[in-house]
Every structure is written in C-alpha cells, then in structure tokens.
Motif scaffolding. Structure first.
Motif, PDB file in Angstrom:
ATOM      1  N   ILE A  70       0.838  -1.206   0.000  1.00 48.22           N
ATOM      2  CA  ILE A  70       0.000   0.000   0.000  1.00 48.22           C
ATOM      3  C   ILE A  70       0.868   1.250   0.000  1.00 48.22           C
ATOM      4  O   ILE A  70       0.663   2.173  -0.804  1.00 48.22           O
ATOM      5  N   ASP A  71       1.850   1.299   0.898  1.00 47.15           N
ATOM      6  CA  ASP A  71       2.717   2.473   0.996  1.00 47.15           C
ATOM      7  C   ASP A  71       3.438   2.739  -0.322  1.00 47.15           C
ATOM      8  O   ASP A  71       3.508   3.883  -0.797  1.00 47.15           O
ATOM      9  N   THR A  72       3.972   1.698  -0.926  1.00 46.84           N
ATOM     10  CA  THR A  72       4.716   1.849  -2.175  1.00 46.84           C
ATOM     11  C   THR A  72       3.832   2.406  -3.285  1.00 46.84           C
ATOM     12  O   THR A  72       4.243   3.298  -4.047  1.00 46.84           O
ATOM     13  N   ASN A  73       2.616   1.902  -3.367  1.00 50.57           N
ATOM     14  CA  ASN A  73       1.744   2.338  -4.449  1.00 50.57           C
ATOM     15  C   ASN A  73       1.141   3.711  -4.215  1.00 50.57           C
ATOM     16  O   ASN A  73       0.955   4.474  -5.177  1.00 50.57           O
ATOM     17  N   MET A  74       0.817   4.052  -2.976  1.00 51.92           N
ATOM     18  CA  MET A  74       0.344   5.412  -2.703  1.00 51.92           C
ATOM     19  C   MET A  74       1.453   6.426  -2.963  1.00 51.92           C
ATOM     20  O   MET A  74       1.207   7.519  -3.490  1.00 51.92           O
ATOM     21  N   LEU A  75       2.686   6.067  -2.626  1.00 55.23           N
ATOM     22  CA  LEU A  75       3.828   6.936  -2.925  1.00 55.23           C
ATOM     23  C   LEU A  75       3.987   7.101  -4.434  1.00 55.23           C
ATOM     24  O   LEU A  75       4.262   8.204  -4.931  1.00 55.23           O
ATOM     25  N   ARG A  76       3.791   6.010  -5.170  1.00 55.46           N
ATOM     26  CA  ARG A  76       3.869   6.079  -6.634  1.00 55.46           C
ATOM     27  C   ARG A  76       2.830   7.041  -7.200  1.00 55.46           C
ATOM     28  O   ARG A  76       3.133   7.861  -8.090  1.00 55.46           O
ATOM     29  N   LEU A  77       1.599   6.957  -6.693  1.00 54.59           N
ATOM     30  CA  LEU A  77       0.558   7.865  -7.169  1.00 54.59           C
ATOM     31  C   LEU A  77       0.905   9.319  -6.848  1.00 54.59           C
ATOM     32  O   LEU A  77       0.724  10.208  -7.684  1.00 54.59           O
ATOM     33  N   ALA A  78       1.384   9.560  -5.633  1.00 49.44           N
ATOM     34  CA  ALA A  78       1.733  10.924  -5.231  1.00 49.44           C
ATOM     35  C   ALA A  78       2.897  11.467  -6.060  1.00 49.44           C
ATOM     36  O   ALA A  78       2.975  12.669  -6.323  1.00 49.44           O
ATOM     37  N   GLN A  79       3.782  10.594  -6.474  1.00 47.70           N
ATOM     38  CA  GLN A  79       4.938  11.013  -7.260  1.00 47.70           C
ATOM     39  C   GLN A  79       4.570  11.278  -8.717  1.00 47.70           C
ATOM     40  O   GLN A  79       5.016  12.262  -9.320  1.00 47.70           O
ATOM     41  N   ASN A  80       3.738  10.414  -9.297  1.00 50.08           N
ATOM     42  CA  ASN A  80       3.596  10.394 -10.754  1.00 50.08           C
ATOM     43  C   ASN A  80       2.302  10.985 -11.299  1.00 50.08           C
ATOM     44  O   ASN A  80       2.240  11.306 -12.490  1.00 50.08           O
ATOM     45  N   THR A  81       1.260  11.111 -10.492  1.00 50.09           N
ATOM     46  CA  THR A  81      -0.001  11.648 -11.010  1.00 50.09           C
ATOM     47  C   THR A  81       0.162  13.128 -11.338  1.00 50.09           C
ATOM     48  O   THR A  81       0.580  13.913 -10.481  1.00 50.09           O
ATOM     49  N   PRO A  82      -0.142  13.545 -12.563  1.00 51.00           N
ATOM     50  CA  PRO A  82       0.070  14.959 -12.932  1.00 51.00           C
ATOM     51  C   PRO A  82      -0.897  15.896 -12.226  1.00 51.00           C
ATOM     52  O   PRO A  82      -2.043  15.529 -11.936  1.00 51.00           O
ATOM     53  N   PHE A  83      -0.433  17.102 -11.949  1.00 53.17           N
ATOM     54  CA  PHE A  83      -1.286  18.116 -11.341  1.00 53.17           C
ATOM     55  C   PHE A  83      -2.172  18.741 -12.419  1.00 53.17           C
ATOM     56  O   PHE A  83      -1.723  19.004 -13.531  1.00 53.17           O
ATOM     57  N   PRO A  84      -3.454  18.993 -12.100  1.00 55.05           N
ATOM     58  CA  PRO A  84      -4.370  19.538 -13.109  1.00 55.05           C
ATOM     59  C   PRO A  84      -4.257  21.052 -13.244  1.00 55.05           C
ATOM     60  O   PRO A  84      -3.747  21.741 -12.350  1.00 55.05           O
ATOM     61  N   LEU A  85      -4.739  21.541 -14.361  1.00 52.94           N
ATOM     62  CA  LEU A  85      -4.857  22.975 -14.562  1.00 52.94           C
ATOM     63  C   LEU A  85      -5.975  23.511 -13.683  1.00 52.94           C
ATOM     64  O   LEU A  85      -7.077  22.977 -13.672  1.00 52.94           O
ATOM     65  N   GLN A  86      -5.695  24.560 -12.920  1.00 49.35           N
ATOM     66  CA  GLN A  86      -6.710  25.152 -12.048  1.00 49.35           C
ATOM     67  C   GLN A  86      -7.514  26.181 -12.821  1.00 49.35           C
ATOM     68  O   GLN A  86      -6.969  27.114 -13.399  1.00 49.35           O
ATOM     69  N   ILE A  87      -8.839  26.012 -12.828  1.00 50.67           N
ATOM     70  CA  ILE A  87      -9.705  27.007 -13.457  1.00 50.67           C
ATOM     71  C   ILE A  87     -10.672  27.620 -12.459  1.00 50.67           C
ATOM     72  O   ILE A  87     -11.345  28.599 -12.778  1.00 50.67           O
ATOM     73  N   ALA A  88     -10.769  27.045 -11.259  1.00 56.04           N
ATOM     74  CA  ALA A  88     -11.724  27.525 -10.262  1.00 56.04           C
ATOM     75  C   ALA A  88     -10.992  28.029  -9.025  1.00 56.04           C
ATOM     76  O   ALA A  88     -10.018  27.427  -8.582  1.00 56.04           O
ATOM     77  N   GLY A  89     -11.489  29.129  -8.472  1.00 58.40           N
ATOM     78  CA  GLY A  89     -10.888  29.684  -7.276  1.00 58.40           C
ATOM     79  C   GLY A  89     -11.322  28.950  -6.016  1.00 58.40           C
ATOM     80  O   GLY A  89     -12.324  28.238  -5.991  1.00 58.40           O
ATOM     81  N   THR A  90     -10.545  29.120  -4.963  1.00 65.01           N
ATOM     82  CA  THR A  90     -10.871  28.590  -3.642  1.00 65.01           C
ATOM     83  C   THR A  90     -10.804  29.735  -2.643  1.00 65.01           C
ATOM     84  O   THR A  90     -10.331  30.814  -2.959  1.00 65.01           O
TER      85      THR A  90
END
Length: 446
Positions: free
Chosen positions: A295-315
């Motif tokens: 679990i740790d290895t794969n969650m780390l993989r997702l956090a490392q490799n998943t691209p960040f999206p373009l932000q179009i909405a404010g917070t």
C-alpha cells in the motif's frame, strides 16, 4: 422538490441600499501551495462515519510529510469519501447489485432491477431475474422456502441499496470534479466495497472531464471488483475470506499477495488479524503485514507520478461548485449578504466571483469568495435549469474556509425555465457567516 426562496428577490432589492459589512478573516489557513492534492479513503460496508474519518486521519499521519517532499510547494488534504452503511442486509444487497452493474450480465443492471421493484412488480418475477445471475451449484443451495424468505427481504433491501448507491456515486463524482477544477489532484485509497464506488466515480469523471482525466487515480485494497479503471493497482490477500466467498458467486480480481505474517499466535507477535482477514486496519494496514508495504509503495507512486491539473476555479472562504448531467445548461446563482446577485450575467459580486461558467453539459460552474473578502451575513447558493429537454439533477458541493467540505446536495429539476428562472433560483445552501469577536469568520450551513 424545488425549494424557492422568497429572500432572493428581497435581497436583490436590498442591494441598492444596504452597505457592505466589515470584511473578516475567512480562512483558518491562508497558505495556498501551487501543487495541491486531495487524498480520500473510500470505505467498505458496515463502516461508521467515525471509522472512515479515523482511517483518513491515519493516512494523513502516515503520508502527509512524506508526500510533501516529493514536489516543491505542494500541499495535501486527507479526508474520506464516505459510503453510507444502511445495515448488513442492505449493504450486501448493494454489493451484489454493483457486481451486476459491473458485469452487465444479460444486459440487466442493478438500476433496472431497482426500477422493477419501485414500480410495484411482485417478488416472483424479480426473484426470477435475480436467479439468472446465480450458478447452478449456488441455486441448488436455496430451497423454495428460503428463496421466498430471501426474496421478501431482498426486495426491501434492494430498493434501499440501489437508491443509496446512486446517491453515493453522485456525491463522489461531484466531490472529485470540484477538486480537479480547483487545481487539486485526486488520489483515492478504496477498501472493499469502496472499490466498486471508486470504479464508477473515477470512470464517470474521466468521461465527463477529459481535460482532467490523468489527474485522478487510485489504489484499491481488498478489491471485490472484476476490473479497475485505467489499469489502477490493487492488493487483495490470498486468504481474504470475504473476497474468497464472493469469488464463488461473482467474477472478482485475483488475489495477489500472501499476507500471512506467521503461524505463531498473536501473543508471540504472529498473526493478529481478524477472522475474516478483510478489515482495513487489522488485516491490511498493520505495519507487520506485507500488505502495508505494498500500500505504501503504491500510494507513494501515485503521489509522485499523477500529474497536477490545470486550475480554473478559485478557492477561499466560501466556494460552491455545481455539476449536473448531459443537458446543456444549469446555472449557479449566489446572493451575497448585501443582496448582490452573482450569476452568468453578472459574474463579479462585491464579495465573490463566478469564475467558471459552463453551457455545454455536466459543468462544472464555480462561485468563490476569497479568504480576505468574506463578510458577515448570509450567502445563498441556488440553481436554475436554464436549457434542456429532459429531467436533470443538479449537484452542489460547498467548501468552507474553516476546512470543512459540505456533503454534496442534489436537486431534481423537472423542466428548463430559461431566463424566467434567473430571478428565482432554487435554493441549495444558505451559509451564514458571523464574527467570532476577533475578526474571524464562523460558518453555519442550512
């Protein structure tokens, strides 16, 4: 039923004379990293809200600092995408119907069965449909008397299960989409039935929002599904008894891990798992188990490799995000404390802004009030079905500056009203802001 607010037009008139209030500090934490990620735990059956929240908290303790070191100027939020428990029978019925939806056996889906039940069809033909999904061996176990008893129970449970499943799927889709348009990656760790909900939600989001399809991903635990979306990874222990029993009746993903820590009893540091070998904390998350490293290895993989999206909405201090189905246009409306009406014809208010407007189906639309711009008073969030030719369902999620995400609310809209509905949108939320006496905003939601 639509809820119409008489306050909307009254507040509109009041906007001509009512002065603005003194602005408040609207956010607990005003730091805003460029690279943002929302991480969710999607729970299985018979899980209390507290247990789901606690698991999300455990994930945050385990991963937050580690993940932040992967990318400069990054931040992570951990919470749960909750799957409501309706009791053992209904939850089990829900899983079986999700499996029918997943496999599409003979063209019959769980939703179609729900339609048969809710239309008043009696139990015999419904049981005949359900029997078609059972193997010959499994059918032989059930006597006529047992099938009669189960049929009566399952009829009631099926209605509740399907209705609940549709609601949870819709909530999760809206929640994930709202994060993506705000520039937040969505990473999910589903357990057990949570995998079935996650499959549905992730597939829907990727279809509805192709521009953000690469920025949502998941890793499943104790997975009862027959497939994953986009080849997402999973771990299922080969001695998980719940998945083992389900595999006798349904098509499930193969187990892929020997998770037995030792033949020694627990007081010697050996196997301390539950008798099902299926629970998230005892049977998969325990650091002594092989599954935890996977679990740790794969969650780390997702956090490392998943691209960040373009932000179009404010917070910010208040944020409302609207999504809907395939009809062309549902509009998001906001009334601010001084009566200012913010919508597609007047996108900039005194406090907030409609920064995302969609007219081609699904949404999203987004209204946001910045942390430094919120005022005391009541903000009303509503919707108007502007254009379309079929019944539509609006879903609105609210995010607050105190860190809370308000569960998405749904409203069925029967017919489009065009511009006639602009001055009288259907109310979804009323958010009242007060001063805590030190210039900080306190939020209450109705």
């Amino acid at each position: 039923m639509k809820k119409r607010s008489l306050l909307f037009p009254a507040l509109l008139c009041a906007s001509l004379t009512t002065p603005s209030y003194a602005m408040l500090n609207g956010c607990v934490d005003t730091t805003d990293a460029d690279k943002k990620t929302a991480v969710y735990f999607a729970n299985g059956i018979l899980t209390s809200p507290y247990a789901a929240e606690n698991m999300a908290f455990k994930m945050g303790i385990a991963y937050k600092n580690q993940f932040k070191n992967l990318h400069e100027d990054s931040s992570y939020e951990f919470s749960d995408a909750y799957n409501y428990s309706q009791g053992k029978l209904t939850d089990i019925a829900q899983v079986l119907q999700q499996k029918m939806d997943e496999e599409g056996v003979a063209g019959i889906s769980g939703y179609q069965i729900y339609e048969l039940i809710s239309s008043g069809l009696n139990n015999d033909p419904i049981r005949a449909v359900l029997a078609a999904f059972l193997s010959t061996t499994t059918n032989a176990i059930y006597t006529d008397a047992l099938l009669e008893e189960l049929g009566e129970l399952m009829t009631s449970a099926s209605v509740e299960a399907i209705a609940d499943s549709l609601m949870v799927n819709s909530e999760h889709i809206g929640l994930y989409e709202a994060n993506l348009i705000a520039g937040k990656r969505v990473l999910i760790m589903p357990h057990s039935q949570g995998n079935l909900f996650t499959n549905n939600a992730v597939a829907a989001v990727k279809t509805r929002q192709p521009d953000w399809a690469d920025s949502i991903d998941y890793f499943g635990i104790a997975n009862p599904a027959a497939l994953t979306v986009g080849g997402a990874g999973y771990v299922t222990a080969d001695d998980d008894r719940v998945i083992g029993i389900l595999s006798l009746m349904e098509n499930v993903l193969a187990s892929n891990l020997d998770n037995d820590p030792s033949a020694l009893p627990s007081f010697f540091g050996g196997d301390s798992r539950s008798n099902t070998n299926h629970l998230i904390v005892e049977d998969y998350w325990d650091a002594r188990l092989a599954s935890r490293a996977v679990i740790d290895t794969n969650m780390l993989r997702l956090a490392q490799n998943t691209p960040f999206p373009l932000q179009i909405a404010g917070t910010g201090a208040i944020r409302a995000s609207l999504s809907w189905g395939g009809q062309p246009d549902v509009d998001l409306h906001a009334y601010e404390p001084n009566g200012r009406h913010v919508y597609y014809r007047s996108k900039t208010g005194d406090d907030g802004i409609l920064d995302v407007d969609d007219t081609s189906g699904f949404g999203p639309e987004n209204y946001t009030v910045a942390c430094e711009s919120v005022n005391a008073g009541t903000y009303q969030i509503g919707v108007n079905y502007f254009r379309g030719n079929a019944t539509e369902t609006a879903k609105v999620t609210v995010f607050l500056g105190d860190g809370r995400t308000i569960t998405p609310r749904e409203l069925m809209l029967n017919q489009a009203e065009g511009s006639y509905g602009n001055d009288n949108p259907a109310t979804m939320f009323e958010i009242t802001v007060t001063d805590d006496g030190e210039g900080n905003a306190i939020y209450s939601v109705q």
